[in-house]
Write a protein that holds these residues in place. Structure first.
Motif, PDB file in Angstrom:
ATOM      1  N   THR A 358       7.779  17.288  52.067  1.00 21.15           N
ATOM      2  CA  THR A 358       7.511  16.693  50.757  1.00 21.15           C
ATOM      3  C   THR A 358       8.668  15.841  50.239  1.00 21.15           C
ATOM      4  OG1 THR A 358       8.339  18.702  49.691  1.00 21.15           O
ATOM      5  CG2 THR A 358       5.961  18.578  50.134  1.00 21.15           C
ATOM      6  N   GLN A 359       9.704  15.641  51.068  1.00 20.64           N
ATOM      7  CA  GLN A 359      10.876  14.923  50.602  1.00 20.64           C
ATOM      8  C   GLN A 359      11.120  13.669  51.431  1.00 20.64           C
ATOM      9  OE1 GLN A 359      14.146  17.689  50.574  1.00 20.64           O
ATOM     10  NE2 GLN A 359      13.268  18.956  48.969  1.00 20.64           N
ATOM     11  N   GLU A 360      11.874  12.742  50.859  1.00 15.55           N
ATOM     12  CA  GLU A 360      12.206  11.504  51.549  1.00 15.55           C
ATOM     13  C   GLU A 360      13.473  11.642  52.377  1.00 15.55           C
ATOM     14  OE1 GLU A 360      10.435   8.705  51.665  1.00 15.55           O
ATOM     15  OE2 GLU A 360       8.856   9.567  50.408  1.00 15.55           O
ATOM     16  N   ASN A 361      14.495  12.278  51.798  1.00 21.90           N
ATOM     17  CA  ASN A 361      15.790  12.356  52.466  1.00 21.90           C
ATOM     18  C   ASN A 361      15.760  13.337  53.625  1.00 21.90           C
ATOM     19  OD1 ASN A 361      16.667  10.572  50.576  1.00 21.90           O
ATOM     20  ND2 ASN A 361      18.078  11.965  49.546  1.00 21.90           N
ATOM     21  N   ALA A 362      16.503  12.984  54.685  1.00 21.90           N
ATOM     22  CA  ALA A 362      16.593  13.861  55.849  1.00 21.90           C
ATOM     23  C   ALA A 362      17.516  15.035  55.566  1.00 21.90           C
ATOM     24  CB  ALA A 362      17.103  13.066  57.053  1.00 21.90           C
ATOM     25  N   GLN A 363      17.320  16.091  56.324  1.00 20.51           N
ATOM     26  CA  GLN A 363      18.162  17.277  56.267  1.00 20.51           C
ATOM     27  C   GLN A 363      18.522  17.681  57.694  1.00 20.51           C
ATOM     28  OE1 GLN A 363      19.168  19.044  53.581  1.00 20.51           O
ATOM     29  NE2 GLN A 363      17.959  18.113  51.945  1.00 20.51           N
ATOM     30  N   LEU A 364      19.636  18.402  57.841  1.00 20.69           N
ATOM     31  CA  LEU A 364      19.923  19.038  59.112  1.00 20.69           C
ATOM     32  C   LEU A 364      19.205  20.372  59.147  1.00 20.69           C
ATOM     33  CD1 LEU A 364      21.636  19.058  61.782  1.00 20.69           C
ATOM     34  CD2 LEU A 364      23.166  20.587  60.538  1.00 20.69           C
ATOM     35  N   HIS A 365      18.483  20.618  60.231  1.00 23.88           N
ATOM     36  CA  HIS A 365      17.785  21.882  60.423  1.00 23.88           C
ATOM     37  C   HIS A 365      18.333  22.577  61.665  1.00 23.88           C
ATOM     38  CE1 HIS A 365      14.657  20.503  57.585  1.00 23.88           C
ATOM     39  NE2 HIS A 365      14.790  19.338  58.191  1.00 23.88           N
ATOM     40  N   ASN A 366      18.173  23.870  61.703  1.00 21.81           N
ATOM     41  CA  ASN A 366      18.406  24.634  62.923  1.00 21.81           C
ATOM     42  C   ASN A 366      17.187  25.510  63.173  1.00 21.81           C
ATOM     43  OD1 ASN A 366      21.687  24.844  61.759  1.00 21.81           O
ATOM     44  ND2 ASN A 366      21.199  23.893  63.702  1.00 21.81           N
ATOM     45  N   GLN A 367      16.998  25.882  64.430  1.00 27.87           N
ATOM     46  CA  GLN A 367      15.904  26.776  64.825  1.00 27.87           C
ATOM     47  C   GLN A 367      14.525  26.188  64.541  1.00 27.87           C
ATOM     48  OE1 GLN A 367      16.886  29.014  66.608  1.00 27.87           O
ATOM     49  NE2 GLN A 367      18.857  29.810  65.933  1.00 27.87           N
ATOM     50  N   THR A 368      14.415  24.871  64.557  1.00 27.88           N
ATOM     51  CA  THR A 368      13.118  24.229  64.320  1.00 27.88           C
ATOM     52  C   THR A 368      12.682  23.427  65.541  1.00 27.88           C
ATOM     53  OG1 THR A 368      14.008  22.150  63.441  1.00 27.88           O
ATOM     54  CG2 THR A 368      13.642  23.944  61.862  1.00 27.88           C
TER      55      THR A 368
END
Length: 376
Positions: A358-368
């Motif tokens: 639901t967001q525009e900005n990227a994020q760092l994810h782990n375990q995905t």
């Protein structure tokens, strides 16, 4: 779009499509880190794929078609018909180990006109993925979507390698800009891990280094939960990542460990862990991880007009360790949703990059499992 894919194992090539010459393709070379350090293998790749625009990245496992491989090299060459791309590189040493400054410098190099999507291939040992993304997003006024991942080194956590048009090396980050009116690109990320145990508070941290949780040294707390498996750190911590709910974020993120410091009892993660964040340990079953991959595919397909022609899959090493012999099931689940004839490439990583749904900005994810679906 034309795609040619091949696997090099034991210095022989297996082609997944008929071998043919392409016009100025974008080439992804993903492989075991120790293989990418061997000159004879690099020469063999150059001989087989004598193209200019090759991006190299070391992995914790290679994804191609419906397969998950180890100790191999995979090559995916993509010839766009109506679209263009721009590739730029920088090294974390060039910005005095400032990951945010590195992100800003990489974004500055990209042509902004008609920029459709940004894909990142980053080394995974030194770069703070959260700060890298923040640096790119800081000047990303048009909110161009960003996806990608941090490269891996299997379970060794010794060093990761990345490069563009050069021998793979440490500290490199590659930014890929994709341009074209006919391009349709969607991305998504989903996990399948479940929080458990008490919710705690980060009481001391700096960027991606975690010092204390509830005023207890972070490493001591982790060792308490791991028991005998504490002797296998940092590897064993991949089975128990942290669910992190920062005070200024509406969505929690998962953070996985990269290394430990016995001297000050701290833990180094792939992304930021802000002081005051609420954290819980997480765990997962194979079925939950496979279901998470399916959810990521469903999200990535929502609203698409065109069928994806190429899928870039980046999944976390922690998922691979949990699934063990069943690892390919998450790739098969993705293909059932996006279409089994979609060409796929990617790798198991130390971190994944994508926006929340639901967001525009990227994020760092782990375990995905993170997907980037591309069509013309």
């Amino acid at each position: 779009m034309k795609v040619v894919q091949a696997i090099q194992k034991n210095k022989s090539w297996e082609y997944l499509q008929p071998k043919k010459e392409l016009n100025n393709p974008l080439v992804f070379v993903f492989g075991e880190r120790k293989l990418l350090q061997q000159n004879d293998i690099l020469e063999n790749i150059e001989k087989e794929f004598p193209y200019q625009h090759k991006i190299f990245g070391s992995t914790a496992g290679e994804i191609i078609k419906d397969r998950v491989l180890d100790n191999s090299i995979t090559v995916t060459a993509i010839e766009f018909e109506n679209s263009t791309f721009q590739i730029e590189r920088a090294n974390i040493k060039e910005t005095n180990n400032d990951s945010q400054a590195l992100g800003r410098e990489l974004f500055r190099k990209l042509t902004k006109e008609n920029l459709k999507h940004i894909f990142i291939i980053s080394e995974g040992s030194f770069v703070n993925g959260s700060a890298l993304i923040n640096g790119i997003e800081k000047d990303n006024k048009n909110q161009v979507k960003i996806s990608g991942g941090l490269c891996g080194d299997n379970e060794r956590f010794e060093k990761t390698l990345v490069s563009y048009r050069e021998e793979p090396q440490e500290g490199e980050v590659i930014i890929l800009g994709l341009y074209g009116e006919d391009l349709e690109i969607t991305s998504s990320s989903c996990g399948g891990w479940i929080p458990f145990g008490p919710q705690r508070i980060i009481t001391k941290s700096k960027d991606n280094i975690l010092y204390e949780i509830d005023d207890i040294p972070a490493l001591d707390l982790y060792k308490k939960y791991l028991g005998d498996k504490a002797l296998e750190l940092p590897h064993s911590a991949l089975f128990f990542p942290l669910n992190v709910q920062a005070q200024n974020n509406s969505q929690p993120v998962v953070r996985t460990i990269l290394n430990i410091d016995e001297e000050n009892k701290s833990m180094i993660f792939a992304g930021d862990l802000p002081k005051g964040s609420k954290v819980q340990l997480m765990m997962a079953s194979v079925d939950a991880i496979v279901g998470g991959a399916g959810d990521a595919a469903i999200q990535a397909m929502q609203g698409r007009v065109k069928k994806p022609e190429i899928a870039l899959l980046i999944s976390c090493i922690g998922r691979k360790l949990v699934m063990a012999q069943r690892t390919e099931e998450e790739v098969e689940e993705v293909l059932q949703i996006i279409g089994c004839d979609t060409k796929t490439t990617g790798f198991y990583s130390y971190g994944e990059i994508a926006p929340f749904q639901t967001q525009e900005n990227a994020q760092l994810h782990n375990q995905t499992m993170t997907l980037t679906l591309i069509s013309e």
